[in-house]
Design an enzyme around this catalytic site. Sequence first.
Site, PDB file in Angstrom:
ATOM      1  N   GLY A  25      -0.892  68.060  21.929  1.00  0.00           N
ATOM      2  CA  GLY A  25       0.003  66.992  21.463  1.00  0.00           C
ATOM      3  C   GLY A  25       0.068  66.939  19.945  1.00  0.00           C
ATOM      4  O   GLY A  25       0.269  65.874  19.361  1.00  0.00           O
ATOM      5  N   SER A  49       2.252  68.103  17.812  1.00  0.00           N
ATOM      6  CA  SER A  49       3.542  68.183  17.107  1.00  0.00           C
ATOM      7  C   SER A  49       4.029  66.844  16.595  1.00  0.00           C
ATOM      8  O   SER A  49       4.879  66.790  15.701  1.00  0.00           O
ATOM      9  CB  SER A  49       4.603  68.780  18.048  1.00  0.00           C
ATOM     10  OG  SER A  49       4.629  68.048  19.252  1.00  0.00           O
ATOM     11  N   ASP A  89       2.573  73.532  28.427  1.00  0.00           N
ATOM     12  CA  ASP A  89       2.506  72.350  29.286  1.00  0.00           C
ATOM     13  C   ASP A  89       1.057  72.250  29.754  1.00  0.00           C
ATOM     14  O   ASP A  89       0.609  73.062  30.568  1.00  0.00           O
ATOM     15  CB  ASP A  89       3.459  72.504  30.476  1.00  0.00           C
ATOM     16  CG  ASP A  89       3.386  71.310  31.415  1.00  0.00           C
ATOM     17  OD1 ASP A  89       2.505  70.431  31.217  1.00  0.00           O
ATOM     18  OD2 ASP A  89       4.193  71.254  32.361  1.00  0.00           O
ATOM     19  N   VAL A  90       0.333  71.260  29.254  1.00  0.00           N
ATOM     20  CA  VAL A  90      -1.107  71.196  29.572  1.00  0.00           C
ATOM     21  C   VAL A  90      -1.366  70.967  31.059  1.00  0.00           C
ATOM     22  O   VAL A  90      -2.470  71.199  31.542  1.00  0.00           O
ATOM     23  CB  VAL A  90      -1.853  70.109  28.751  1.00  0.00           C
ATOM     24  CG1 VAL A  90      -1.878  70.457  27.274  1.00  0.00           C
ATOM     25  CG2 VAL A  90      -1.284  68.721  28.991  1.00  0.00           C
ATOM     26  N   SER A 131      -6.619  55.250  25.914  1.00  0.00           N
ATOM     27  CA  SER A 131      -5.721  54.157  25.539  1.00  0.00           C
ATOM     28  C   SER A 131      -6.406  52.838  25.866  1.00  0.00           C
ATOM     29  O   SER A 131      -7.196  52.759  26.820  1.00  0.00           O
ATOM     30  CB  SER A 131      -4.426  54.226  26.334  1.00  0.00           C
ATOM     31  OG  SER A 131      -3.714  53.009  26.220  1.00  0.00           O
ATOM     32  N   TYR A 171      -0.535  55.335  34.183  1.00  0.00           N
ATOM     33  CA  TYR A 171      -1.085  55.599  32.848  1.00  0.00           C
ATOM     34  C   TYR A 171      -2.524  55.093  32.750  1.00  0.00           C
ATOM     35  O   TYR A 171      -3.433  55.816  32.313  1.00  0.00           O
ATOM     36  CB  TYR A 171      -0.178  54.906  31.832  1.00  0.00           C
ATOM     37  CG  TYR A 171      -0.508  55.150  30.371  1.00  0.00           C
ATOM     38  CD1 TYR A 171      -0.192  56.358  29.757  1.00  0.00           C
ATOM     39  CD2 TYR A 171      -1.110  54.158  29.602  1.00  0.00           C
ATOM     40  CE1 TYR A 171      -0.476  56.570  28.417  1.00  0.00           C
ATOM     41  CE2 TYR A 171      -1.395  54.360  28.264  1.00  0.00           C
ATOM     42  CZ  TYR A 171      -1.073  55.571  27.679  1.00  0.00           C
ATOM     43  OH  TYR A 171      -1.353  55.778  26.344  1.00  0.00           O
ATOM     44  N   ALA A 172      -2.748  53.848  33.171  1.00  0.00           N
ATOM     45  CA  ALA A 172      -4.093  53.256  33.093  1.00  0.00           C
ATOM     46  C   ALA A 172      -5.088  54.062  33.923  1.00  0.00           C
ATOM     47  O   ALA A 172      -6.203  54.362  33.471  1.00  0.00           O
ATOM     48  CB  ALA A 172      -4.054  51.808  33.570  1.00  0.00           C
ATOM     49  N   ALA A 173      -4.687  54.436  35.136  1.00  0.00           N
ATOM     50  CA  ALA A 173      -5.607  55.178  36.017  1.00  0.00           C
ATOM     51  C   ALA A 173      -5.911  56.564  35.439  1.00  0.00           C
ATOM     52  O   ALA A 173      -7.050  57.043  35.514  1.00  0.00           O
ATOM     53  CB  ALA A 173      -5.014  55.296  37.421  1.00  0.00           C
TER      54      ALA A 173
HETATM   55  N1  NAP Z   1       0.871  55.395  20.145  1.00  0.00           N
HETATM   56  C1  NAP Z   1      -0.019  54.522  20.570  1.00  0.00           C
HETATM   57  O1  NAP Z   1      -0.040  53.342  20.159  1.00  0.00           O
HETATM   58  C2  NAP Z   1      -1.050  54.920  21.583  1.00  0.00           C
HETATM   59  C3  NAP Z   1      -1.849  53.920  22.115  1.00  0.00           C
HETATM   60  C4  NAP Z   1      -2.834  54.257  23.030  1.00  0.00           C
HETATM   61  C5  NAP Z   1      -3.014  55.577  23.394  1.00  0.00           C
HETATM   62  N2  NAP Z   1      -2.205  56.551  22.870  1.00  0.00           N
HETATM   63  C6  NAP Z   1      -2.456  57.928  23.301  1.00  0.00           C
HETATM   64  O2  NAP Z   1      -2.457  58.779  22.169  1.00  0.00           O
HETATM   65  C7  NAP Z   1      -1.959  60.056  22.522  1.00  0.00           C
HETATM   66  C8  NAP Z   1      -0.824  60.430  21.584  1.00  0.00           C
HETATM   67  O3  NAP Z   1       0.197  59.450  21.707  1.00  0.00           O
HETATM   68  P1  NAP Z   1       1.441  59.407  20.712  1.00  0.00           P
HETATM   69  O4  NAP Z   1       1.886  57.997  20.659  1.00  0.00           O
HETATM   70  O5  NAP Z   1       1.110  60.123  19.465  1.00  0.00           O
HETATM   71  O6  NAP Z   1       2.504  60.241  21.576  1.00  0.00           O
HETATM   72  P2  NAP Z   1       3.913  60.896  21.167  1.00  0.00           P
HETATM   73  O7  NAP Z   1       4.299  60.502  19.782  1.00  0.00           O
HETATM   74  O8  NAP Z   1       4.838  60.585  22.288  1.00  0.00           O
HETATM   75  O9  NAP Z   1       3.588  62.481  21.159  1.00  0.00           O
HETATM   76  C9  NAP Z   1       3.225  63.101  22.361  1.00  0.00           C
HETATM   77  C10 NAP Z   1       2.724  64.494  22.072  1.00  0.00           C
HETATM   78  O10 NAP Z   1       2.240  65.072  23.290  1.00  0.00           O
HETATM   79  C11 NAP Z   1       2.922  66.293  23.538  1.00  0.00           C
HETATM   80  N3  NAP Z   1       3.039  66.460  24.990  1.00  0.00           N
HETATM   81  C12 NAP Z   1       3.601  65.622  25.895  1.00  0.00           C
HETATM   82  N4  NAP Z   1       3.497  66.127  27.140  1.00  0.00           N
HETATM   83  C13 NAP Z   1       2.847  67.316  27.012  1.00  0.00           C
HETATM   84  C14 NAP Z   1       2.457  68.329  27.924  1.00  0.00           C
HETATM   85  N5  NAP Z   1       2.684  68.224  29.250  1.00  0.00           N
HETATM   86  N6  NAP Z   1       1.827  69.427  27.442  1.00  0.00           N
HETATM   87  C15 NAP Z   1       1.577  69.543  26.125  1.00  0.00           C
HETATM   88  N7  NAP Z   1       1.920  68.634  25.210  1.00  0.00           N
HETATM   89  C16 NAP Z   1       2.563  67.531  25.656  1.00  0.00           C
HETATM   90  C17 NAP Z   1       4.252  66.167  22.833  1.00  0.00           C
HETATM   91  O11 NAP Z   1       4.841  67.441  22.581  1.00  0.00           O
HETATM   92  P3  NAP Z   1       6.430  67.574  22.193  1.00  0.00           P
HETATM   93  O12 NAP Z   1       6.552  67.102  20.765  1.00  0.00           O
HETATM   94  O13 NAP Z   1       6.704  69.035  22.330  1.00  0.00           O
HETATM   95  O14 NAP Z   1       7.174  66.720  23.152  1.00  0.00           O
HETATM   96  C18 NAP Z   1       3.780  65.436  21.551  1.00  0.00           C
HETATM   97  O15 NAP Z   1       3.168  66.365  20.681  1.00  0.00           O
HETATM   98  C19 NAP Z   1      -1.538  59.978  23.998  1.00  0.00           C
HETATM   99  O16 NAP Z   1      -2.564  60.505  24.804  1.00  0.00           O
HETATM  100  C20 NAP Z   1      -1.398  58.476  24.226  1.00  0.00           C
HETATM  101  O17 NAP Z   1      -1.628  58.135  25.568  1.00  0.00           O
HETATM  102  C21 NAP Z   1      -1.213  56.252  21.991  1.00  0.00           C
END
Ligand code: NAP
Length: 248
Positions: free
Chosen positions: A7, A9, A60-61, A139, A151-153
């Site tokens: 993730g 990018s 795709d992980v 999260s 998501y939670a699970a």
């Molecule tokens: N933002 C928050 O407030 C928040 C809060 C709690 C937890 N989190 C957790 O933090 C992590 C990052 O969240 P974020 O907000 O930064 O997300 P984001 O901005 O939506 O970015 C998601 C990233 O994951 C990649 N991705 C999605 N599906 C994938 C797959 N199947 N295989 C490989 N890569 C994949 C995307 O790649 P592409 O760019 O190619 O699509 C992107 O790099 C997540 O695990 C999320 O659950 C975030």
Amino acid sequence: MNYFVTGGSRGIGAGIVLQAVREGHDVAFAFKGNREAAAKVEAEARALRPGALCKGYVLDVGDPEAVAAVADQVLADFESIAVVVNCAGINRANLVISMSDEEWHSVFATNLHGPFYVIRAFLSSMLASRFGRIINVSSIQHSGAAGQANYAASKAGLHGLTLSLAKEYGRKGITANVVVPGFFDTDMTRESMPAQAKEYWAQYCPMPKGRMGRIDELATVVTFLAGPGGSYINGQVIPVTGGLDWTY
Ligand SMILES: NC(=O)c1ccc[n+]([C@@H]2O[C@H](COP(=O)([O-])OP(=O)(O)OC[C@H]3O[C@@H](n4cnc5c(N)ncnc54)[C@H](OP(=O)(O)O)[C@@H]3O)[C@@H](O)[C@H]2O)c1
């Protein structure tokens, strides 16, 4: 030390990639398909530290064969990976009563099966060097959130995976920890967090003006855990939530 960050990018993952580069590390990162965003991260890494090796891999992980192939390629390109950060994650909100199988399984594939495949793929090389740092991004919603059961699970499962790894591999020099983000301004929260939840956060988060976190405030916790300061931290769940410890 070389990092592998999923993730990487966009959002939090991109912040972790760039923080690791800033601190002098080389970084391989995976992304689902957004090549433009990945190229931007690679360019930013080069600007931060000319000579840094920072390379994105489409992956795709949730696909175990693709994970194994990319891990082999990463190990060929980087020789070794000491730090694995599972940050890729998706959110497909729905109430349980109307949630489709696809909504349930796709979230599990990315958020829980993916980290398992990735960790398994890098464990042998970590064991060979008797050193490794595994950091999984969970999260605040792991403890339950209406409309987010999938998501939670998946995130609660990630805690179980991580704490088991800590016990299986701690004696071999490999630590595993979970970081638990609260609310950070990324595409995920912009796209899927309801306005009501944002208002709730602003009202109750015990930070000035209930502010959300900055990505660097999460990224530096991850690099701390991977670095010398984190060497005796193993099997822990570390909230980076500004102090809000419950959800709507
Ligand atoms: N933002 C928050 O407030 C928040 C809060 C709690 C937890 N989190 C957790 O933090 C992590 C990052 O969240 P974020 O907000 O930064 O997300 P984001 O901005 O939506 O970015 C998601 C990233 O994951 C990649 N991705 C999605 N599906 C994938 C797959 N199947 N295989 C490989 N890569 C994949 C995307 O790649 P592409 O760019 O190619 O699509 C992107 O790099 C997540 O695990 C999320 O659950 C975030």
